[in-house]
Design an enzyme around this catalytic site. Structure first.
Site, PDB file in Angstrom:
ATOM      1  N   SER A  58       0.715  -1.168  -0.059  1.00  0.00           N
ATOM      2  CA  SER A  58      -0.002  -0.034   0.044  1.00  0.00           C
ATOM      3  C   SER A  58       0.734   1.265  -0.118  1.00  0.00           C
ATOM      4  CB  SER A  58      -0.973   0.091   1.190  1.00  0.00           C
ATOM      5  OG  SER A  58      -1.725   1.215   1.355  1.00  0.00           O
ATOM      6  N   VAL A  63       7.430   2.857   3.831  1.00  0.00           N
ATOM      7  CA  VAL A  63       8.223   1.964   3.184  1.00  0.00           C
ATOM      8  C   VAL A  63       7.915   1.688   1.576  1.00  0.00           C
ATOM      9  CG1 VAL A  63       9.635  -0.234   2.546  1.00  0.00           C
ATOM     10  CG2 VAL A  63       9.313   0.331   4.912  1.00  0.00           C
ATOM     11  N   CYS A  64       6.512   1.847   1.344  1.00  0.00           N
ATOM     12  CA  CYS A  64       5.788   1.542   0.123  1.00  0.00           C
ATOM     13  C   CYS A  64       6.045   3.029  -0.499  1.00  0.00           C
ATOM     14  CB  CYS A  64       4.585   1.114   0.098  1.00  0.00           C
ATOM     15  SG  CYS A  64       4.358  -0.536   0.652  1.00  0.00           S
ATOM     16  N   SER A  65       5.818   4.066   0.208  1.00  0.00           N
ATOM     17  CA  SER A  65       5.777   5.398  -0.286  1.00  0.00           C
ATOM     18  C   SER A  65       7.340   5.669  -0.708  1.00  0.00           C
ATOM     19  CB  SER A  65       5.249   6.312   0.776  1.00  0.00           C
ATOM     20  OG  SER A  65       5.512   7.620   0.155  1.00  0.00           O
ATOM     21  N   THR A  68       8.027   3.837  -3.898  1.00  0.00           N
ATOM     22  CA  THR A  68       7.409   4.600  -5.163  1.00  0.00           C
ATOM     23  C   THR A  68       8.125   5.800  -5.508  1.00  0.00           C
ATOM     24  OG1 THR A  68       5.353   3.527  -4.543  1.00  0.00           O
ATOM     25  CG2 THR A  68       5.246   5.432  -5.840  1.00  0.00           C
TER      26      THR A  68
END
Length: 169
Positions: A58, A63-65, A68
Site C-alpha cells: 500500500s 516503506v511503500c511510499s 514509489t
C-alpha cells in the site's frame, strides 16, 4: 491456485503467497490492473519497452511510499523504461497519493479488483489480501530478466541490483 510458504514474512510472521513464483527467463504472464482513472492497463501496454514493476502492499505506508518515490526519481534518468507501481490500493487512493506526493513519472496501478497481477506473479499474501513487496523487470520482448520477492514485507527491496539489471538490458 498454487500456495507457497516460507518465502515471505509480514511483521516477522510467515505468510502464504498465492500464485506461481516467477523466475528469470520466464515469459512474463499477462495481467490486467486499473490506472488511477479505473481504466484497464495490461502488460501488453508496455510492449517494446523495458518494464520495471515495483510491487508494494500500500502506497500509504512509509516503506511503500519511499519505494514509489525512489522509482519516480529513477524514472527521470531512464529512457525507454516504463515503471509500474502495483498495489491493491483503490484507484482513487492512488490518484490522491500521486497528487499529494508529486508522483508523475511512475504509473501507479491497482490490482484490488481481480488480483490479476498478484496471482499471475505470485505476490498475493493470502492472510491479508495484500501484495507482498518486490520488483520484477521485463525486457522489450516480454521476458522476465530480474525478480526479487522481498523476504520481510517491511524491508526495502535491493534498488541497486534492480537498477543494475534494467540498465544491463
Amino acid at each position: 491456485m498454487e500456495k507457497r510458504t516460507g518465502f515471505m514474512t509480514l511483521g516477522g510472521n510467515p505468510v502464504t503467497l498465492l500464485g506461481k513464483e516467477i523466475k528469470v527467463g520466464d515469459k512474463a504472464p499477462s495481467f490486467t490492473v486499473l490506472d488511477n482513472a479505473s481504466k484497464p492497463v495490461t502488460l501488453e501496454d508496455a510492449k517494446g519497452k523495458k518494464l520495471i514493476i515495483s510491487v508494494v502492499p500500500s502506497v500509504d505506508t512509509p516503506v511503500c511510499s519511499a519505494q514509489t518515490r525512489r522509482f519516480n526519481e529513477e524514472a527521470a534518468k531512464m529512457d525507454g523504461v516504463e515503471i509500474y507501481t502495483i498495489s491493491v490500493d483503490l484507484p482513487f487512493a492512488l490518484a490522491r497519493y500521486c497528487a499529494a506526493e508529486g508522483i508523475d513519472k511512475v504509473k501507479t496501478l491497482s490490482d484490488h479488483k481481480e488480483l490479476s497481477f498478484g496471482e499471475a506473479y505470485g505476490f498475493v499474501i493470502e492472510e491479508a489480501r495484500l501484495l507482498g513487496r518486490g520488483i520484477v523487470i521485463v525486457d522489450e520482448e516480454g521476458t522476465v530478466r530480474y525478480v526479487e520477492y522481498v523476504k520481510e514485507v517491511s524491508n526495502y527491496p535491493d534498488y541497486d541490483k534492480a537498477l543494475e539489471a534494467v540498465n544491463s538490458l
